[in-house]
Design a protein around this motif. Structure first.
Motif, short mmCIF file in Angstrom:
data_model
loop_
_atom_site.label_atom_id
_atom_site.label_comp_id
_atom_site.label_asym_id
_atom_site.label_seq_id
_atom_site.Cartn_x
_atom_site.Cartn_y
_atom_site.Cartn_z
N LEU A 52 -10.45 -2.15 5.33
CA LEU A 52 -9.34 -2.71 6.09
C LEU A 52 -8.98 -1.78 7.23
N SER A 53 -8.44 -2.35 8.28
CA SER A 53 -8.02 -1.55 9.42
C SER A 53 -6.77 -0.74 9.07
N VAL A 54 -6.42 0.18 9.97
CA VAL A 54 -5.21 0.98 9.77
C VAL A 54 -4.00 0.06 9.64
N ARG A 55 -3.90 -0.93 10.52
CA ARG A 55 -2.76 -1.84 10.48
C ARG A 55 -2.75 -2.67 9.20
N GLU A 56 -3.92 -3.13 8.78
CA GLU A 56 -3.99 -3.93 7.55
C GLU A 56 -3.61 -3.09 6.33
N ASN A 57 -3.97 -1.82 6.33
CA ASN A 57 -3.56 -0.95 5.23
C ASN A 57 -2.05 -0.81 5.18
N LEU A 58 -1.42 -0.70 6.34
CA LEU A 58 0.03 -0.59 6.38
C LEU A 58 0.70 -1.90 5.96
N LEU A 59 0.06 -3.02 6.27
CA LEU A 59 0.57 -4.31 5.81
C LEU A 59 0.39 -4.45 4.29
N LEU A 60 -0.76 -4.02 3.78
CA LEU A 60 -0.99 -4.06 2.34
C LEU A 60 0.05 -3.23 1.60
N SER A 61 0.45 -2.11 2.17
CA SER A 61 1.43 -1.24 1.54
C SER A 61 2.80 -1.90 1.43
N GLN A 62 3.02 -2.97 2.18
CA GLN A 62 4.30 -3.68 2.13
C GLN A 62 4.23 -4.92 1.23
N HIS A 63 3.21 -4.98 0.40
CA HIS A 63 3.02 -6.17 -0.43
C HIS A 63 4.26 -6.49 -1.27
N ALA A 64 4.86 -5.47 -1.87
CA ALA A 64 5.97 -5.71 -2.79
C ALA A 64 7.22 -6.23 -2.07
N ILE A 65 7.34 -5.97 -0.78
CA ILE A 65 8.54 -6.42 -0.06
C ILE A 65 8.30 -7.71 0.71
N CYS A 66 7.06 -8.18 0.75
CA CYS A 66 6.76 -9.47 1.38
C CYS A 66 6.92 -10.55 0.32
N ARG A 67 8.13 -10.98 0.13
CA ARG A 67 8.43 -11.85 -1.01
C ARG A 67 8.38 -13.33 -0.61
N TYR A 68 7.18 -13.89 -0.69
CA TYR A 68 7.02 -15.33 -0.56
C TYR A 68 5.91 -15.74 -1.51
#
Length: 619
Positions: A452-468
């Motif tokens: 994954l790209s740098v940005r995608e890794n940072l998005l993955l790290s926010q998985h728990a707060i992306c509540r949908y």
């Protein structure tokens, strides 16, 4: 692409797919005759089959050698409902998706404990049981006679002509494409790819590993059911031999050759392999079965020369200069100093976390024991970490430091003891729930999803707060779109904070070791965790960056108010930055105190020199 423009493009494609095949076949039958329309519809259905397997193998990394069983479920389900009970095609299609997903869900249950070859054998077993037993049950298929599937009916119109059915197949394939695209651009697809790369890292970022493995099987099975339904109605008759091992293995070859995880590459490869038998027969009538031989040959070439498939080879060719720079480790761009780490407020979507005053115990580990068979790796260890401080955990190799870290994070089973975070007991929680409670960590070996790209890794790290929900992700509903936009802004802020704008879209595997460490720390901090566990943060860093690391660690404590528990073999670094230190030896706590006290403690000196230490742990 902007949402409004995307909707226009999708609408135009759907209209073209619906109108053009019937229109061309009637206006210019010499250009699109019934035989060609049949072959094109078969190729489109084959592409849908490949898409369904790519979701499971390419995104989630779960190997399946028995995908034909799920295709058979879709075809038989729709055939029985529409052919025997007279239900409409839409009902058969929906039932095929539901039952295909349900069967795949059951097959996915072993994936919670199995992986790799063992999982592949399990899926192969499903195919053999389906082919040799279930599909030959008399009431299901009248023995080995199979099932007839009538062409769909819409009012008084029957899709008898192949060109008309081609239009229907194309529309359904477009819908599957859009669903697949929504998977990849939401938390769902990032979780799948995180699982493929490293399950521990994904769990530390808040991904429920078991749930998302089962979701990958369920979605793949539902798509396979739809594809099998389309293919069955196109053929008008299927039996236990239609979806055999040859087809399943050919689908695996298509996904690998097209490019694991590449939607476009897999679809193009699927269409190509769907048309390949007819192309070969047009060359010579003796070419029956050559498509399987050619598929095997291309698979060998792909694995030897381009493991990322055709899509990966094309990408590398288009970005040859960037690829050469990546292979060189972008050494010329590697920072000699660690930039300031991102200062981001606690996200609105984070779970409630108990407030702990500075100096009070944020983490308490009491009487913790971890055993691996007859080996005791951690022996009744007790440590505490006050809020707002940097606490070190040191000891010689094999002392049990990383095992203790993993026990706190939930990655190893404990024999006894408790773990409290913010006064709440968490040792019964799985890793992803501990992450949601405010526990962030880095790993001894860099904890990133390397593809994954740098940005995608940072998005993955926010998985728990992306509540949908998963449904919102599949439809990319407004709530999901809004949450994704907010997560993207947060990721961009973190990238700007560490000065990695030019590397935002570069896969993490192409960064140098030191740069990967910086990105990993940014990933751990992007959700503003209450406690940050750093496992060997200086490993892989250039000497200049290591010298600068102490400043950044103090910044985390003083400027950002973070609490750190640090495992580090670089003892001078630990003595420099830590407020207090715990020392482990042979799994037991043998000392605790300030850096000055620890540096003068004869027990610690003896432990590092390899001499005997006291048998009783120090409280």
């Amino acid at each position: 692409m902007r949402p409004a423009r995307r909707q226009v493009v999708v609408g135009a494609v759907v209209i073209a797919a619906t109108v053009l095949p019937p229109l061309v076949s009637r206006v210019a039958p010499g250009f699109l005759d019934e035989l060609l329309a049949l072959r094109l519809a078969q190729a489109a259905a084959f592409a849908a089959m490949a898409l369904s397997l790519n979701l499971l193998m390419g995104y989630a990394g779960q190997i399946s050698l028995g995908h034909g069983a799920l295709l058979a479920v879709g075809a038989y389900t729709s055939g029985i409902l529409t052919g025997r009970f007279g239900l409409p095609f839409v009902a058969g299609l929906a039932a095929a998706a539901v039952l295909g997903g349900a069967v795949a869900f059951v097959v996915g249950l072993p994936a919670l404990r199995l992986r790799g070859l063992y999982l592949a054998i399990t899926t192969l077993g499903l195919l053999l049981v389906m082919q040799e037993s279930i599909l030959q049950i008399p009431w299901l298929s009248r023995g080995s006679a199979g099932v007839a599937l009538p062409r769909p009916v819409a009012g008084d119109f029957v899709f008898t002509r192949n060109a008309d059915f081609l239009a229907l197949v194309l529309v359904v394939v477009i819908v599957l494409w859009l669903v697949d695209a929504n998977v990849t651009r939401t938390r769902l697809g990032r979780a799948f790819r995180g699982l493929r790369e490293d399950e521990q890292v994904a769990a530390s970022r808040g991904v429920d590993v078991a749930r998302h493995k089962l979701l990958a099987f369920l979605l793949s099975g539902a798509m396979a059911g739809v594809a099998g339904c389309l293919h069955g109605h196109l053929l008008r008759f299927v039996d236990s031999r239609t979806y055999d091992l040859n087809l399943s293995l050919l689908l695996v070859a298509v996904v690998v050759i097209g490019g694991l995880g590449s939607r476009l590459g897999v679809v193009l490869a699927g269409v190509g392999f769907g048309l390949l038998p007819e192309i070969l027969r047009a060359i010579t009538p003796a070419a029956e079965g050559w498509d399987h031989l050619l598929g095997a040959a291309l698979l060998i070439v792909a694995m030897a020369r381009h493991p990322e498939g055709v899509a990966g080879a094309i990408t590398e060719a288009r970005h040859a200069k960037a690829a050469r720079q990546a292979r060189a480790g972008v050494a010329e761009s590697a920072p000699t100093e660690i930039p300031r780490l991102p200062e981001l407020p606690r996200p609105a979507g984070a779970a409630d976390r108990p407030a702990v005053a500075p100096g009070e115990a944020l983490l308490e580990v009491r009487d913790l024991t971890v055993r691996f068979g007859g080996l005791t790796a951690v022996d009744h260890a007790s440590i505490s970490v006050p809020a707002g401080r940097i606490v070190g955990l040191i000891g010689p190799n094999g002392a049990g430091k990383t095992t203790l870290f993993n026990a706190v994070g939930g990655f190893v089973r404990t024999a006894s003891g408790t773990v409290h975070l913010g006064g709440q007991r968490i040792d019964h929680l799985p890793p992803h729930e501990r992450a949601a409670r405010g526990l962030g960590r880095t790993f001894q070996r860099v904890g990133l999803a390397r593809d994954l790209s740098v940005r995608e890794n940072l998005l993955l790290s926010q998985h728990a707060i992306c509540r949908y929900s998963a449904v919102a992700a599949l439809g990319f509903l407004p709530g999901a779109a809004r949450t994704e936009a907010e997560a993207g802004e947060r990721a961009d802020l973190a990238i700007a904070a560490i000065g990695f704008e030019r590397f935002a879209d570069m896969p993490a595997k192409h960064l140098s070791g030191g740069m990967q460490r910086i990105v990993e720390m940014a990933c751990a901090l992007v959700t503003a965790p209450e406690l940050l566990l750093l496992d060997e943060p200086s490993a892989g860093m250039a000497p200049g960056a290591v010298e600068n690391l102490a400043i950044r660690l103090r910044d985390l404590r003083d400027a950002l108010g973070r609490t750190l528990l640090l495992v580090e073999h670089n003892v001078p670094l630990v003595l420099d930055v830590c407020d207090e230190i715990w020392v482990l030896h042979a799994g037991r706590v043998i000392a605790h105190g300030t850096p000055d006290e620890i540096s003068r403690d004869p027990t610690v000196v003896e432990a590092y020199l390899g001499r005997n230490v006291p048998a009783e742990p120090v409280s």
